[in-house]
Structure formats: structure tokens, C-alpha cells
Design a protein around this motif. Structure first.
Motif, PDB file in Angstrom:
ATOM      1  N   VAL A 118       1.013  -1.198  -0.077  1.00  0.00           N
ATOM      2  CA  VAL A 118      -0.025  -0.033   0.007  1.00  0.00           C
ATOM      3  C   VAL A 118       0.995   1.261   0.026  1.00  0.00           C
ATOM      4  N   ARG A 119       1.880   1.055   0.774  1.00  0.00           N
ATOM      5  CA  ARG A 119       2.862   2.554   0.703  1.00  0.00           C
ATOM      6  C   ARG A 119       3.590   2.666  -0.591  1.00  0.00           C
ATOM      7  N   TYR A 122       0.735   3.956  -2.706  1.00  0.00           N
ATOM      8  CA  TYR A 122       0.424   5.467  -2.559  1.00  0.00           C
ATOM      9  C   TYR A 122       1.585   6.387  -3.177  1.00  0.00           C
ATOM     10  N   SER A 123       3.027   5.654  -3.136  1.00  0.00           N
ATOM     11  CA  SER A 123       3.882   6.616  -3.889  1.00  0.00           C
ATOM     12  C   SER A 123       3.739   6.636  -5.224  1.00  0.00           C
ATOM     13  N   LEU A 125       0.872   6.431  -6.843  1.00  0.00           N
ATOM     14  CA  LEU A 125      -0.271   7.588  -7.168  1.00  0.00           C
ATOM     15  C   LEU A 125       0.162   9.031  -6.853  1.00  0.00           C
ATOM     16  N   ASP A 126       1.114   9.406  -5.950  1.00  0.00           N
ATOM     17  CA  ASP A 126       1.491  10.601  -5.898  1.00  0.00           C
ATOM     18  C   ASP A 126       2.417  11.104  -7.037  1.00  0.00           C
ATOM     19  N   VAL A 147      -7.267  10.422  -6.950  1.00  0.00           N
ATOM     20  CA  VAL A 147      -5.931   9.957  -6.345  1.00  0.00           C
ATOM     21  C   VAL A 147      -6.246   9.664  -4.908  1.00  0.00           C
ATOM     22  N   GLN A 148      -6.892  10.848  -4.329  1.00  0.00           N
ATOM     23  CA  GLN A 148      -7.074  10.626  -2.920  1.00  0.00           C
ATOM     24  C   GLN A 148      -8.368   9.853  -2.670  1.00  0.00           C
ATOM     25  N   LYS A 151      -6.685   6.299  -2.768  1.00  0.00           N
ATOM     26  CA  LYS A 151      -6.019   6.061  -1.513  1.00  0.00           C
ATOM     27  C   LYS A 151      -6.954   5.468  -0.486  1.00  0.00           C
ATOM     28  N   PHE A 155      -6.756   2.104   1.442  1.00  0.00           N
ATOM     29  CA  PHE A 155      -6.525   2.221   3.046  1.00  0.00           C
ATOM     30  C   PHE A 155      -7.587   1.267   3.747  1.00  0.00           C
TER      31      PHE A 155
END
Length: 421
Positions: A118-119, A122-123, A125-126, A147-148, A151, A155
Motif C-alpha cells: 500500500v505504501r 501510494y507513492s 499514485l503521488d 487519487v485521494q 488512496k 486504506f
């Protein structure tokens, strides 16, 4: 496959003279240490070898989007999954005879894998969000909102999977309980849900995008949109303050978007000058001769004199102003302004261009200039507008006109003195 791998490890340890029987605490500890060493070796191989080689290739490539992924260290974060996978495969084998500890370690390592994945996502997606900003895709679509939202979805998925792994239950078991918690979810994430729906509407109708100039007096916002997120729209006002507007407020409330002005290439000037009614009169011959020397009025006087002369030929007692047509100083002034702004190099002739007389008020007769400048930049626009009205105020006496000004205290006292005398 696990059993085969375990047998191979046991054989390898036996060749080195180590008793690999799981009941032997020393052998078990040694197997755990070997698993940790192999995990570290796998991590170093991937991090120092594979990831570094791929970064070199990315750095030498001609495209720019992969550099953004490298800057966000996406590959580096994915590399943390490798040692977790290795330990998740080997350590439970080493602790097979210790079922309780083996099960606990297996679950913890599985949760670690989920967290690391997941981490890393997330990166990634950023990085995707930054690529969208660089390519100006965010001006058409609220990429950051999507994106949010993704995320947030990841989560919840990670939480459900982690809990199901730790509890040794199927994820379906926990998902079935979400129906009961729907009301709580709606209450807690009300702004998020409304913001997401509003973001879709804003994007579908192109109501607001990053870089737009919007004005929303209800929230004190008047400036450029710097960020459109899942729940809020960040506006940097012209005084450099920041205003946060709920995304759903832009759908439910009224606001002004100046994007049309920016895209059209013309910015409107709509300003009036109030003429003192007492200064309005018919032009005398001397005044006509004087004003006819103005370049912007030569063609006007030529056509108007012929038109008025032709009209007055059949009028009885044409010498009386009330019976015949005559030029006025305010009408001639309007004709001058029309020609002046038409010839102005920084005024759009392809857009609305007019000089009109508005309804008279207690403050005189307003003459309004309604034109569009070719330069929409704020400071240049104000300079153009100021230069035009500087010229208007300076040229008024040439037409025998005066700007209306309300009497001040000294003017009132002087009038009282004249009345007494």
C-alpha cells in the motif's frame, strides 16, 4: 513447494553439520537467522542491483514521466516487499514445530507485506498526480480527487485484509458487517463523499480547474485556484492569503469563474465618467471649426454637417435651435471616444466596442466606455484602463464639458456667502 524448500534448507544445514530437526531449539534459531540473512541478501540484491540499474535506465531515457516516478522512489518502496516475502516464506518453515509462534509470525509478516504494498502504491499514485499536473491534465480533470479517493479505498481494503489475516478469518466475513456500519461511514465521511460527488460534477461540467481565477464572496475567495482536492478547493487570493472552499459548495452555491475571459484573450473595461449636465450645450460655429481639426473627428464632422444641413433645409425658422438639428458637445464627445477606442492599439475591435450614454442621475449624465483590452494581465489591463480615462478627463475641457463633482464643505460655505451678499 514450502515442504520441498524446507527439505532443501534442512539438507543444506545438515551438510554443514547443523542438526536441522525443528524440535532442536538451536537448529530452529539457526534456521530463523538464515532466513533473516537470506531476506537481507534478497533486499540488497533488489535495492542495490535491480533498482539501481532501472534508475540508471530511467535517468538516461528521453521521456520525463519516469523521472517523476524515480523522484518519488516508487521502485525503492516496492523493494521493501522483497525481504518481507522471503521471510514470510522461510520463517514459518523454520518455526513449523512451534505452531503458535509460526502462525503469529506468518500473520504479522503478511500484514507487513500489505502495508509495504500500500505504501508503494501510494507513492506511485503521488507520481501519477504530479505527472498529471506537469501535463496540465489536472486543468481538465480533478486527478488529485481521484487519487485521494483511490488512496482512501486502498486504506480500507488494507485495513480489512490486515484484520482478516490477524483474526484468521475470510475478508468476506468483515465486508458483510459494513452494511451495518454504513450509517456511521456516511456520518464520518460526509464531506469526503459530498466532495467526491462534487468533484465529478466540477470535472464533467468543467466548472473549475487548477489555474482558474474564481470569485466567491461568500467565502471571501477572489484569486487563482491552486489545488482541487477530494474535499476542498484551495484558492490563493490576490493578497496572497489562502481560502479553503468545500468542493460541494462550488456546486450548491454561486461563484464567478473568470476562465472565459482568460481563454477569450480580451478583458472588459466597463467604466463611466459622469458629465455635469450644466456643461452640455449646442456647439457654436467656432467650436465646430476648432473640433473639426481633431483627427478622430474629421470624418464625423464631414458626414454630420451634410446630414444636418440636408435635414434643416425644409425646416421653417431653422435658426431656432428648438426647430432644427444641431451638434451638441456631448454627442460630439461620444463620437470622438468611439473613434478613439477603435483606433487604440490595445483594444479588441472583434469584441463588443461601444461608448454609450446611460440614464441621467443626480450625479450627472454617465458616459460609459464598454470595450475589451487585448492584454488580460492584471497590471497591464489596469495601465490600459488608466491611460484611457486619463485621456478622457484631460480632453473633456476641449469639448466644453465638465466632470460632475459633489460639492465639498468649502464649496457649500462659498455658496452660502454668495447668497448672503
Amino acid at each position: 513447494m514450502d515442504q520441498e524448500l524446507r527439505l532443501r534448507i534442512s539438507k543444506w544445514l545438515s551438510d554443514w553439520g547443523v542438526n536441522s530437526t525443528p524440535s532442536d531449539d538451536v537448529s530452529t534459531s539457526l534456521l530463523v537467522v538464515v532466513s533473516l540473512v537470506l531476506a537481507i541478501i534478497a533486499y540488497l540484491f533488489v535495492r542495490r542491483g535491480v533498482v539501481r540499474a532501472m534508475n540508471i535506465v530511467i535517468h538516461r531515457s528521453k521521456v520525463s514521466w519516469d523521472d517523476i516516478f524515480m523522484r518519488h522512489k516508487v521502485l525503492e518502496k516496492f523493494s521493501y516487499v522483497v525481504p518481507a516475502l522471503v521471510m514470510n516464506l522461510l520463517i514459518p518453515l523454520a518455526l513449523k514445530e512451534h505452531q503458535l509462534i509460526s502462525s503469529l509470525v506468518d500473520r504479522l509478516l503478511s500484514v507487513w507485506i500489505v502495508v509495504m504494498l500500500v505504501r508503494a502504491i501510494y507513492s506511485a499514485l503521488d507520481a501519477v498526480n504530479e505527472i498529471a499536473d506537469v501535463n496540465l491534465v489536472s486543468r481538465r480533470l480533478p486527478i488529485k480527487s481521484f487519487v485521494q479517493l483511490f488512496k482512501l479505498f486502498l486504506f480500507f481494503v488494507a485495513i480489512i485484509i490486515s484484520i482478516s489475516v490477524l483474526a484468521n478469518q475470510s475478508p468476506v466475513y468483515f465486508l458483510s458487517g459494513l452494511g451495518v456500519a454504513t450509517g456511521l461511514v456516511m456520518l464520518v465521511f460526509r464531506d469526503t463523499i459530498l466532495g467526491f460527488v462534487a468533484g465529478i460534477q466540477l470535472a464533467a461540467n468543467r466548472m473549475v480547474s487548477t489555474g482558474d481565477w474564481i470569485q466567491m464572496d461568500k467565502y471571501g475567495a477572489n484569486g487563482s485556484v491552486v489545488e482541487v482536492s477530494l474535499t476542498t478547493v484551495k484558492v490563493q487570493n490576490w493578497d496572497n492569503t489562502l481560502t479553503m472552499i468545500p468542493a460541494y459548495a462550488l456546486v450548491s452555491d454561486a461563484f464567478k469563474n473568470w476562465r472565459g475571459m482568460s481563454e477569450s484573450g480580451g478583458r472588459r473595461i466597463k467604466r463611466a465618467v459622469s458629465i455635469d449636465i450644466h456643461s452640455i450645450h449646442f456647439l457654436s460655429e467656432e467650436e465646430q471649426v476648432k473640433l473639426s481639426k481633431i483627427n478622430c473627428l474629421k470624418e464625423y464632422f464631414s458626414s454630420k454637417r451634410e446630414e444636418i444641413s440636408l435635414f434643416n433645409q425644409g425646416v421653417e425658422d431653422a435658426d431656432m435651435p428648438v426647430n432644427s438639428r444641431h451638434l451638441t458637445n456631448i454627442g460630439t464627445f461620444r463620437a470622438y471616444l468611439i473613434e478613439y477606442v477603435t483606433r487604440h492599439p490595445l483594444i479588441h475591435n472583434d469584441m463588443t466596442l461601444l461608448v454609450r450614454q446611460l440614464a441621467p442621475t443626480s450625479e450627472g449624465v454617465p458616459i460609459e466606455v464598454y470595450v475589451f483590452t487585448t492584454d488580460i494581465r492584471w497590471n497591464n489591463y489596469e495601465d490600459i484602463q488608466g491611460d484611457i480615462f486619463d485621456h478622457i478627463f484631460a480632453i473633456l475641457p476641449e469639448f466644453g464639458l465638465k466632470v460632475f463633482q459633489g460639492p465639498t464643505g468649502s464649496d457649500i460655505r462659498s455658496l452660502k456667502g454668495e447668497v448672503k451678499s
